[in-house]
Design a protein around this motif. Structure first.
Motif, PDB file in Angstrom:
ATOM      1  N   ARG A  92      50.600  40.550  54.329  1.00 55.54           N
ATOM      2  CA  ARG A  92      49.486  41.150  53.577  1.00 55.54           C
ATOM      3  C   ARG A  92      49.365  42.593  54.041  1.00 55.54           C
ATOM      4  NH1 ARG A  92      44.412  37.150  53.439  1.00 55.54           N
ATOM      5  NH2 ARG A  92      44.331  37.651  51.239  1.00 55.54           N
ATOM      6  N   ASN A  93      50.266  43.424  53.566  1.00 56.42           N
ATOM      7  CA  ASN A  93      50.389  44.787  54.039  1.00 56.42           C
ATOM      8  C   ASN A  93      49.551  45.730  53.190  1.00 56.42           C
ATOM      9  OD1 ASN A  93      51.145  47.260  54.994  1.00 56.42           O
ATOM     10  ND2 ASN A  93      53.338  46.910  54.758  1.00 56.42           N
ATOM     11  N   TYR A  94      48.377  46.099  53.703  1.00 49.95           N
ATOM     12  CA  TYR A  94      47.494  47.001  52.982  1.00 49.95           C
ATOM     13  C   TYR A  94      47.453  48.387  53.624  1.00 49.95           C
ATOM     14  CZ  TYR A  94      45.843  43.012  50.304  1.00 49.95           C
ATOM     15  OH  TYR A  94      45.785  41.931  49.454  1.00 49.95           O
ATOM     16  N   ARG A  95      48.527  48.734  54.348  1.00 50.17           N
ATOM     17  CA  ARG A  95      48.547  50.045  55.001  1.00 50.17           C
ATOM     18  C   ARG A  95      48.403  51.175  53.990  1.00 50.17           C
ATOM     19  NH1 ARG A  95      52.221  47.269  58.502  1.00 50.17           N
ATOM     20  NH2 ARG A  95      53.956  47.627  57.063  1.00 50.17           N
ATOM     21  N   GLY A  96      48.873  50.933  52.741  1.00 50.05           N
ATOM     22  CA  GLY A  96      48.771  51.978  51.723  1.00 50.05           C
ATOM     23  C   GLY A  96      47.346  52.369  51.390  1.00 50.05           C
ATOM     24  N   LEU A  97      46.368  51.526  51.739  1.00 49.62           N
ATOM     25  CA  LEU A  97      44.969  51.851  51.466  1.00 49.62           C
ATOM     26  C   LEU A  97      44.404  52.884  52.444  1.00 49.62           C
ATOM     27  CD1 LEU A  97      43.397  48.336  50.728  1.00 49.62           C
ATOM     28  CD2 LEU A  97      43.642  50.227  49.113  1.00 49.62           C
ATOM     29  N   ARG A  98      44.983  52.962  53.637  1.00 51.84           N
ATOM     30  CA  ARG A  98      44.399  53.801  54.691  1.00 51.84           C
ATOM     31  C   ARG A  98      44.274  55.269  54.264  1.00 51.84           C
ATOM     32  NH1 ARG A  98      43.333  52.759  59.770  1.00 51.84           N
ATOM     33  NH2 ARG A  98      44.525  50.816  59.732  1.00 51.84           N
ATOM     34  N   PRO A  99      45.358  55.918  53.826  1.00 48.00           N
ATOM     35  CA  PRO A  99      45.206  57.334  53.443  1.00 48.00           C
ATOM     36  C   PRO A  99      44.308  57.531  52.218  1.00 48.00           C
ATOM     37  CG  PRO A  99      47.399  56.516  52.859  1.00 48.00           C
ATOM     38  CD  PRO A  99      46.761  55.472  53.704  1.00 48.00           C
ATOM     39  N   ILE A 100      44.258  56.539  51.337  1.00 50.49           N
ATOM     40  CA  ILE A 100      43.409  56.659  50.135  1.00 50.49           C
ATOM     41  C   ILE A 100      41.936  56.604  50.522  1.00 50.49           C
ATOM     42  CG2 ILE A 100      42.788  55.573  47.939  1.00 50.49           C
ATOM     43  CD1 ILE A 100      45.647  54.512  47.770  1.00 50.49           C
ATOM     44  N   LEU A 101      41.584  55.672  51.398  1.00 50.88           N
ATOM     45  CA  LEU A 101      40.191  55.514  51.810  1.00 50.88           C
ATOM     46  C   LEU A 101      39.745  56.626  52.751  1.00 50.88           C
ATOM     47  CD1 LEU A 101      40.167  51.643  52.352  1.00 50.88           C
ATOM     48  CD2 LEU A 101      39.020  52.910  50.531  1.00 50.88           C
ATOM     49  N   ALA A 102      40.718  57.305  53.360  1.00 49.66           N
ATOM     50  CA  ALA A 102      40.375  58.380  54.295  1.00 49.66           C
ATOM     51  C   ALA A 102      39.998  59.669  53.577  1.00 49.66           C
ATOM     52  CB  ALA A 102      41.554  58.639  55.232  1.00 49.66           C
ATOM     53  N   ARG A 103      40.330  59.799  52.305  1.00 45.32           N
ATOM     54  CA  ARG A 103      40.059  61.019  51.554  1.00 45.32           C
ATOM     55  C   ARG A 103      38.584  61.110  51.152  1.00 45.32           C
ATOM     56  NH1 ARG A 103      45.156  59.914  47.604  1.00 45.32           N
ATOM     57  NH2 ARG A 103      46.794  60.180  49.181  1.00 45.32           N
ATOM     58  N   PRO A 104      38.109  62.331  50.930  1.00 45.32           N
ATOM     59  CA  PRO A 104      36.733  62.492  50.419  1.00 45.32           C
ATOM     60  C   PRO A 104      36.603  61.813  49.067  1.00 45.32           C
ATOM     61  CG  PRO A 104      37.605  64.585  51.224  1.00 45.32           C
ATOM     62  CD  PRO A 104      38.766  63.622  51.199  1.00 45.32           C
ATOM     63  N   ALA A 105      35.510  61.111  48.856  1.00 45.00           N
ATOM     64  CA  ALA A 105      35.295  60.406  47.603  1.00 45.00           C
ATOM     65  C   ALA A 105      33.798  60.233  47.378  1.00 45.00           C
ATOM     66  CB  ALA A 105      35.991  59.040  47.621  1.00 45.00           C
ATOM     67  N   PRO A 106      33.371  60.083  46.124  1.00 49.46           N
ATOM     68  CA  PRO A 106      31.933  59.958  45.823  1.00 49.46           C
ATOM     69  C   PRO A 106      31.235  58.851  46.596  1.00 49.46           C
ATOM     70  CG  PRO A 106      33.180  60.339  43.809  1.00 49.46           C
ATOM     71  CD  PRO A 106      34.191  60.130  44.902  1.00 49.46           C
ATOM     72  N   TRP A 107      31.914  57.727  46.838  1.00 52.21           N
ATOM     73  CA  TRP A 107      31.242  56.603  47.490  1.00 52.21           C
ATOM     74  C   TRP A 107      30.820  56.930  48.916  1.00 52.21           C
ATOM     75  CZ3 TRP A 107      33.359  54.148  51.832  1.00 52.21           C
ATOM     76  CH2 TRP A 107      34.696  54.478  52.126  1.00 52.21           C
ATOM     77  N   LYS A 108      31.500  57.899  49.551  1.00 51.85           N
ATOM     78  CA  LYS A 108      31.175  58.252  50.935  1.00 51.85           C
ATOM     79  C   LYS A 108      29.872  59.043  51.018  1.00 51.85           C
ATOM     80  CE  LYS A 108      35.850  58.231  52.829  1.00 51.85           C
ATOM     81  NZ  LYS A 108      36.868  58.969  53.615  1.00 51.85           N
ATOM     82  N   LYS A 109      29.536  59.713  49.942  1.00 46.92           N
ATOM     83  CA  LYS A 109      28.326  60.534  49.959  1.00 46.92           C
ATOM     84  C   LYS A 109      27.068  59.695  50.062  1.00 46.92           C
ATOM     85  CE  LYS A 109      30.549  64.119  47.162  1.00 46.92           C
ATOM     86  NZ  LYS A 109      30.513  64.870  45.875  1.00 46.92           N
ATOM     87  N   ASN A 110      27.204  58.420  49.760  1.00 55.11           N
ATOM     88  CA  ASN A 110      26.044  57.524  49.813  1.00 55.11           C
ATOM     89  C   ASN A 110      25.913  56.830  51.159  1.00 55.11           C
ATOM     90  OD1 ASN A 110      25.481  58.120  47.108  1.00 55.11           O
ATOM     91  ND2 ASN A 110      26.935  56.548  46.404  1.00 55.11           N
TER      92      ASN A 110
END
Length: 766
Positions: free
Chosen positions: A745-763
């Motif tokens: 269950r290799n979800y390493r590809g999510l790490r750089p995506i979730l690390a980027r600035p995104a609207p959900w983080k502003k909340n």
């Protein structure tokens, strides 16, 4: 030789026949299969009774018997016959005790493939016993003795296959995950094509030397399409399997990549099948794989494909317990993962000194410069085998065997001179000669034989009447690029359709149903599973060649670069037919609808896959299907989804899920990145976090769960919230990120995506 064992087999044959007769009376749809199996069983019974009559306990008879055949081989063959009979009885015995009660609901327990496999195994046992009966100690020549030995080896291989089948039954769910594709049908089909005494130059010569030496551990057999590589491969697999049966420390596994079966072209399925076969002699290699599998939710197992590294580790583990492991893969050039498969197998061979790898291909491998890899071009080495094949056809063909010795010699000389290593060209040339109605016509045909295989195919296409050309081109197109083999009924539906069609009815269908096989002039054929396939891989090579594009038959040329786009459009056009506009309010059940329109299952399941392969470069038809959700009962959109759900059309849960789910959810689920962008652009106010599907998950969750990371990035940039929990599992996208260490269950590809600035983080939800 114990006559009681033979008498016992006669009794078992009678028991199976009795069960078959009962099935024949109760299951009318199985009458053909019952008849075929019964004929083989009656023949086997007669041979056994004759063999029993020939057997006595006199010393003289014992002495003669010992000289005629290997007594151990006879024991093995009788044992195999018993195993086969017991297997048939096991499938048939369940309803026998309550036959009267079950008669109305009785179902034929065998698929078409299983029936054909049983028929081939019965034929092998029967042929071996016949040869034993006709053999004579003083007059049997070496070729006859060799045929006896070869058949005995094949029968013994059948016994090993039965052992593997029992192993599969014990690990059914695990094998469905690891090895969804079996090589057995392909192997049985390829084994039927080779003739005795062919392949000896390789099997008795080069192969044994390759196994013994240590420097070159990977061997590529290179040859143009039509040289007989697959047939030689099947012989090699049989020989190695026979050797392994004599040596418990040796292990063999093989696989066939095939045109028209997308699953057989995937690297993890190839390696998974090899592992499944190796586990037949060493079940312990499945322990790590089973541990990985047990961590995967059963409902999601197919969404978490096993990693090739786990499969490679299992093979290495098996190699540590064996003196030698031989891995064989046929037609790797037909795989979309060709380079991945080559790299993996070469890596395995170079990592373990007792692993040998044999691969057949039409392409020069990319790994030729790697140490331990050798390439052998067999095109010109097949001349002797071609000569044997020609002689066999001239001796056994109902038409050709009646020719004079002089004309036979002329045919043999002409074909050998022009064959250029092509078995396929020789076969088609002999087929052409045998259809002639006079010797004079044969002589003219022999003089006019096309000089190459491509000219042979061109001549074939030229003979197709103008009225049939369009439907033939469609049939060749679909059999060349389909992701999963189609039955004749499915193929008949799609070849008569185009993107302007509004409805499909019986009046449009080819009549009779099998006429498509005839008008395609032998370029397509029906296999033992009832699926339509190309008669030979060289047909596709010809249809996609540069030569055909400027030839007199350029009308039939196929373009591999636009194939998936055409197939996506055609599948979507099919799904948008008025036949399926009723939506979930239809009175018909899914089973009845699929029976009436057999191509529906393929169209529903594979249009997204064709779309992914072409990048959804044209989305007009995609939006047309999605827009039908505004029709009563959600129209064609609902029909498509309920074909995927495979539930009853009147299921309240399915109806509610379809009503509540925006197409964005399914576009995210299937990884349709361009479609997701298009939906977001057309509806800026769409609720990105709206629950969808039967569980009520968000689009970003289902995209993350199914490794569609490009879609995840698009949705997060648009404002999707990854912290919302999935009602089914209680997890959110951030939880998947924490599962990275879990094997499989290799979800390493999510790490750089979730690390980027995104609207959900502003909340403040990080």
């Amino acid at each position: 030789m114990d006559p009681i064992s033979i008498i016992g087999l006669v009794t078992e044959v009678s028991n199976v026949l009795a069960s078959l007769i009962k099935y024949g009376k109760a299951v009318q749809s199985a009458s053909s299969e019952v008849r075929k199996l019964s004929e083989e069983l009656f023949a086997l019974k007669g041979i056994l009774e004759h063999l029993d009559a020939q057997t006595d306990d006199s010393p003289q008879r014992e002495e003669i018997s010992a000289g005629q055949f290997d007594r151990d081989a006879m024991t093995r063959v009788l044992y195999t016959a018993n195993e086969l009979l017991q297997s048939l009885l096991a499938e048939l015995e369940t309803p026998e005790t309550k036959f009267k009660h079950l008669k109305r609901n009785l179902k034929w327990p065998f698929t078409q493939s299983q029936v054909n496999e049983h028929l081939i195994r019965l034929e092998r046992v029967k042929s071996w016993l016949i040869l034993v009966l006709i053999a004579d100690q003083n007059s049997a020549d070496r070729s006859l003795q060799q045929e006896i030995n070869d058949l005995a080896a094949a029968v013994k291989e059948d016994l090993q296959i039965r052992d593997q089948e029992r192993n599969k039954a014990a690990n059914k769910e695990l094998f469905q995950w690891v090895a969804p594709v079996s090589p057995e049908s392909s192997h049985l089909r390829a084994s039927k094509r080779y003739r005795m005494r062919t392949g000896g130059w390789f099997i008795s010569g080069y192969l044994l030397g390759f196994l013994k030496q240590e420097k070159e551990r990977t061997l590529f057999l290179l040859g143009k399409s039509g040289t007989g590589k697959t047939t030689l491969f099947a012989q090699t697999a049989d020989k190695l399997t026979s050797m392994a049966s004599q040596d418990p420390s040796m292990c063999v596994a093989y696989f066939y990549c095939t045109i028209g079966d997308h699953a057989s072209q995937v690297a993890r399925n190839v390696l998974g099948s090899l592992v499944a076969q190796l586990s037949g002699t060493d079940p312990s290699i499945l322990s790590d794989i089973r541990f990985t599998y047990n961590k995967v939710p059963r409902s999601q197992a197919h969404r978490f494909p096993i990693e090739t590294s786990v499969l490679e580790a299992a093979i290495v583990k098996c190699a540590s317990k064996k003196s030698q492991i031989v891995l064989l893969v046929d037609a790797v050039n037909e795989s979309r993962d060709m380079n991945l498969i080559e790299e993996s197998l070469v890596r395995l061979a170079n990592s373990c000194p007792n692993i040998r790898v044999l691969i057949t291909t039409t392409n020069v491998p990319s790994s030729t410069k790697i140490d331990g890899v050798s390439v052998r071009n067999i095109s010109q080495e097949m001349k002797g085998d071609i000569n044997i094949f020609i002689q066999w056809r001239l001796e056994t063909d109902e038409i050709l065997k009646n020719l004079t010795p002089q004309f036979k010699s002329e045919i043999e000389t002409t074909l050998l001179r022009n064959a250029d290593g092509s078995f396929r060209w020789v076969q088609l040339s002999l087929d052409n000669l045998s259809t002639q109605r006079s010797v004079r016509a044969m002589r003219e045909a022999l003089r006019a034989l096309p000089g190459t295989l491509r000219e042979t195919y061109a001549n074939t296409l030229e003979r197709i009447p103008a009225n049939d050309r369009k439907i033939v081109r469609e049939a060749l197109f679909w059999t060349s690029y389909v992701k999963q083999p189609l039955t004749l009924r499915r193929l008949n539906e799609i070849v008569v359709l185009d993107e302007t069609s509004k409805v499909l009815d019986e009046d449009m269908m080819p009549i009779p149903a099998h006429i498509l096989l005839q008008i395609c002039q032998g370029l397509i054929t029906e296999d033992q599973d009832g699926c339509v396939i190309l008669a030979h891989s060289s047909v596709k090579d010809f249809l996609t060649s540069d030569w055909i594009r400027s030839s007199r038959v350029k009308y039939f040329a196929l373009d591999p670069y636009t194939a998936d786009l055409r197939m996506m459009h055609r599948c979507l056009a099919y799904l948008c037919l008025d036949n399926f506009s009723h939506g979930y309010m239809a009175a018909e059940s899914p089973l009845e609808l699929r029976e009436k329109h057999p191509f529906l299952t393929y169209a529903a399941n594979f249009w997204p896959e064709h779309g992914s392969a072409c990048g959804f470069s044209n989305m007009i038809m995609v939006h047309k299907l999605f827009d039908t959700r505004f029709l009563p009962g959600r129209g064609n959109y609902a029909t498509w989804l309920q074909m995927l759900f495979r539930q009853n059309f009147k299921s309240i849960e399915d109806n509610e899920a379809i009503d509540a789910t925006h197409p964005l959810y399914y576009a995210a689920s299937f990884g349709m990145a361009p479609v997701v962008k298009s939906i977001l652009k057309s509806d800026p106010n769409i609720d990105l976090n709206a629950p969808g599907g039967r569980v009520g998950a968000t689009p970003v969750w289902i995209a993350s769960l199914r490794f569609n990371f490009e879609v995840v990035e698009i949705l997060l940039d648009a404002g999707a919230d990854p912290t919302i929990r999935d009602p089914g599992s209680g997890l959110n996208v951030l939880d998947l990120l924490r599962m990275v260490p879990t094997v499989g269950r290799n979800y390493r590809g999510l790490r750089p995506i979730l690390a980027r600035p995104a609207p959900w983080k502003k909340n403040g939800k990080e």
